[in-house]
Design an enzyme around this catalytic site. Structure first.
Site, PDB file in Angstrom:
ATOM      1  N   SER A  20       6.264  -0.439  10.161  1.00  0.00           N
ATOM      2  CA  SER A  20       4.909  -0.337   9.626  1.00  0.00           C
ATOM      3  C   SER A  20       4.699   1.081   9.124  1.00  0.00           C
ATOM      4  CB  SER A  20       3.887  -0.636  10.729  1.00  0.00           C
ATOM      5  OG  SER A  20       2.598  -0.205  10.332  1.00  0.00           O
TER       6      SER A  20
ATOM      7  N   LEU B  54       6.627   3.163   1.626  1.00  0.00           N
ATOM      8  CA  LEU B  54       7.522   2.008   1.760  1.00  0.00           C
ATOM      9  C   LEU B  54       8.588   2.225   2.829  1.00  0.00           C
ATOM     10  CD1 LEU B  54       8.008   1.153  -2.022  1.00  0.00           C
ATOM     11  CD2 LEU B  54       6.303   0.261  -0.415  1.00  0.00           C
TER      12      LEU B  54
ATOM     13  N   GLN C 252      -2.787 -12.447   7.474  1.00  0.00           N
ATOM     14  CA  GLN C 252      -2.926 -12.143   6.047  1.00  0.00           C
ATOM     15  C   GLN C 252      -2.170 -13.167   5.194  1.00  0.00           C
ATOM     16  OE1 GLN C 252      -2.877  -8.066   4.157  1.00  0.00           O
ATOM     17  NE2 GLN C 252      -0.718  -8.553   3.952  1.00  0.00           N
TER      18      GLN C 252
ATOM     19  N   GLY D 145       4.901 -10.318   4.095  1.00  0.00           N
ATOM     20  CA  GLY D 145       5.659 -10.230   5.345  1.00  0.00           C
ATOM     21  C   GLY D 145       4.945 -10.941   6.484  1.00  0.00           C
TER      22      GLY D 145
ATOM     23  N   LYS E 235       4.946 -10.048   9.378  1.00  0.00           N
ATOM     24  CA  LYS E 235       4.330  -8.981  10.186  1.00  0.00           C
ATOM     25  C   LYS E 235       2.805  -9.093  10.176  1.00  0.00           C
ATOM     26  CE  LYS E 235       3.501  -4.660  11.674  1.00  0.00           C
ATOM     27  NZ  LYS E 235       2.225  -4.374  11.086  1.00  0.00           N
TER      28      LYS E 235
ATOM     29  N   MET F 188       0.841  -1.202   0.000  1.00  0.00           N
ATOM     30  CA  MET F 188       0.000   0.000   0.000  1.00  0.00           C
ATOM     31  C   MET F 188       0.878   1.254   0.000  1.00  0.00           C
ATOM     32  SD  MET F 188      -3.424  -0.950   2.068  1.00  0.00           S
ATOM     33  CE  MET F 188      -2.830  -0.704   3.723  1.00  0.00           C
ATOM     34  N   GLY F 189       2.163   1.102  -0.298  1.00  0.00           N
ATOM     35  CA  GLY F 189       3.023   2.282  -0.394  1.00  0.00           C
ATOM     36  C   GLY F 189       3.510   2.764   0.967  1.00  0.00           C
TER      37      GLY F 189
ATOM     38  N   GLY G 113      10.958  -2.940   5.642  1.00  0.00           N
ATOM     39  CA  GLY G 113      10.252  -4.226   5.587  1.00  0.00           C
ATOM     40  C   GLY G 113       9.800  -4.543   4.169  1.00  0.00           C
ATOM     41  N   HIS G 114       9.189  -3.547   3.515  1.00  0.00           N
ATOM     42  CA  HIS G 114       8.784  -3.729   2.121  1.00  0.00           C
ATOM     43  C   HIS G 114      10.012  -4.007   1.245  1.00  0.00           C
ATOM     44  CE1 HIS G 114       5.523  -0.768   3.476  1.00  0.00           C
ATOM     45  NE2 HIS G 114       4.808  -1.802   3.079  1.00  0.00           N
TER      46      HIS G 114
HETATM   47  P1  AMP Z   1       1.430  -2.986   3.464  1.00  0.00           P
HETATM   48  O1  AMP Z   1       1.977  -1.935   2.570  1.00  0.00           O
HETATM   49  O2  AMP Z   1       1.393  -2.599   4.900  1.00  0.00           O
HETATM   50  O3  AMP Z   1       0.135  -3.561   2.956  1.00  0.00           O
HETATM   51  O4  AMP Z   1       2.464  -4.192   3.406  1.00  0.00           O
HETATM   52  C1  AMP Z   1       2.840  -4.762   2.185  1.00  0.00           C
HETATM   53  C2  AMP Z   1       3.604  -6.023   2.469  1.00  0.00           C
HETATM   54  O5  AMP Z   1       4.751  -5.720   3.247  1.00  0.00           O
HETATM   55  C3  AMP Z   1       2.782  -7.038   3.272  1.00  0.00           C
HETATM   56  O6  AMP Z   1       3.068  -8.345   2.810  1.00  0.00           O
HETATM   57  C4  AMP Z   1       3.307  -6.835   4.668  1.00  0.00           C
HETATM   58  O7  AMP Z   1       3.173  -7.981   5.489  1.00  0.00           O
HETATM   59  C5  AMP Z   1       4.761  -6.544   4.396  1.00  0.00           C
HETATM   60  N1  AMP Z   1       5.353  -5.848   5.538  1.00  0.00           N
HETATM   61  C6  AMP Z   1       4.883  -4.759   6.168  1.00  0.00           C
HETATM   62  N2  AMP Z   1       5.661  -4.439   7.218  1.00  0.00           N
HETATM   63  C7  AMP Z   1       6.645  -5.373   7.260  1.00  0.00           C
HETATM   64  C8  AMP Z   1       7.762  -5.609   8.126  1.00  0.00           C
HETATM   65  N3  AMP Z   1       8.017  -4.817   9.162  1.00  0.00           N
HETATM   66  N4  AMP Z   1       8.553  -6.658   7.865  1.00  0.00           N
HETATM   67  C9  AMP Z   1       8.287  -7.477   6.811  1.00  0.00           C
HETATM   68  N5  AMP Z   1       7.259  -7.309   5.967  1.00  0.00           N
HETATM   69  C10 AMP Z   1       6.449  -6.274   6.180  1.00  0.00           C
END
Ligand code: AMP
Length: 278
Positions: free
Chosen positions: A182, A30, A150, A144, A146, A27-28, A33-34
């Site tokens: 996050s 970034l 999901q 992730g 995290k 969802m951007g 983690g991303h």
């Molecule tokens: P999001 O943008 O929050 O939807 O996350 C996109 C992807 O990045 C999802 O698969 C999340 O689980 C992963 N993600 C988010 N935060 C982390 C993190 N701290 N470590 C590893 N993966 C992450």
């Protein structure tokens, strides 16, 4: 790096590109983690596609859709050095054109924990992930740990709907003090940010006891909860769970692999985190 905003152009680019294709849906806003997911996708695949789409259907009416951080230019600058081939950053209208009326309804694994706290959340996630998988037809998709639940929902839907995607789950990337990275951490005030590592600390307490041989799940939930309750800035604890790592059914005695997970609010910011036991 090609930045694409329409579904027709994205479908065509994916049909013509070298395989295997690895997809990282985001969802951007970034963060590291991303970027770990992107790096791994780059290692494993001939083509890497990243999607940046704040999916409105996975947000509840009282949630943070309106204020969710948006940083497209900065995101693109972070992705360029990682040799990403395709970035798909569609508008809401591209993904949900008027008249859109078909949903993917995930089953049991989506009911507990986040599913119980955020009604409709996983229906929105499952629907958008199915649409992205169908449009892009990736060989592998990277998620992730995290967002542990999901990952299970996506794995199940890829299998159940014969999407032919290998779902790869990578470890949670953390700040130096243990806080899981996050995009929502940006909402925290300095005081809340200072307090936020309590979330991981609570999970580590449970994990430590588990390492010492404790197998009573309720005891682990209690130590994690006590740690969370020791922090006055934690305003609400949505859940403290020690569940089967595959089904997310709450456990009494831990035998196989378990997932310890928590969800809390610091002010109006909701934080989730988990560790795998075993
Ligand atoms: P999001 O943008 O929050 O939807 O996350 C996109 C992807 O990045 C999802 O698969 C999340 O689980 C992963 N993600 C988010 N935060 C982390 C993190 N701290 N470590 C590893 N993966 C992450």
């Amino acid at each position: 790096m090609r930045v694409i905003t329409t579904r027709q152009e994205m479908a065509q680019a994916c049909r013509q590109t070298a395989r295997p294709l690895g997809l990282v849906p985001t969802m951007g806003a970034l963060h590291a983690g991303h970027l770990e997911l992107v790096r791994r996708a780059r290692e494993d695949n001939s083509t890497v596609a990243v999607t940046i789409f704040i999916n409105p259907t996975q947000f509840g009416p009282k949630e943070d859709l309106g204020k969710y951080p948006r940083a497209l230019e900065q995101d693109l600058a972070l992705l360029r050095p990682l040799s990403v081939d395709l970035v798909y950053a569609p508008s809401v209208e591209q993904v949900y054109p008027s008249g859109f009326d078909t949903w993917v309804d995930p089953g049991k694994v989506a009911v507990r924990l986040e599913g119980a706290c955020r009604p409709g959340h996983f229906r929105g996630v499952a629907t958008v992930v199915t649409k992205l998988f169908t449009l892009i037809r990736p060989d592998r998709a990277y998620f992730g740990q995290k967002d542990g639940q999901q990952c299970l929902v996506v794995r199940q839907l890829a299998r159940d709907l014969d999407l032919g995607v290998d779902v790869v789950v990578l470890p949670t990337v953390r700040e130096h003090d243990g806080l899981a990275m996050s995009s929502r951490n940006a909402y925290l005030t300095p005081d809340q940010r200072w307090a936020a590592p309590v979330v991981y600390r609570a999970l580590c307490r449970a994990e430590q006891l588990w390492r010492e041989g404790e197998r009573d799940a309720e005891t682990l939930r209690q130590v994690a909860r006590a740690e969370l309750e020791s922090e006055p800035l934690v305003e609400a604890i949505d859940y403290v769970s020690v569940a089967d790592a595959d089904t997310l059914e709450e456990l009494d005695a831990i035998q196989g692999k378990a997932m310890a997970s928590v969800a809390v609010s610091l002010g109006r910011t909701r934080l989730i985190d988990n560790v795998i036991l075993g």
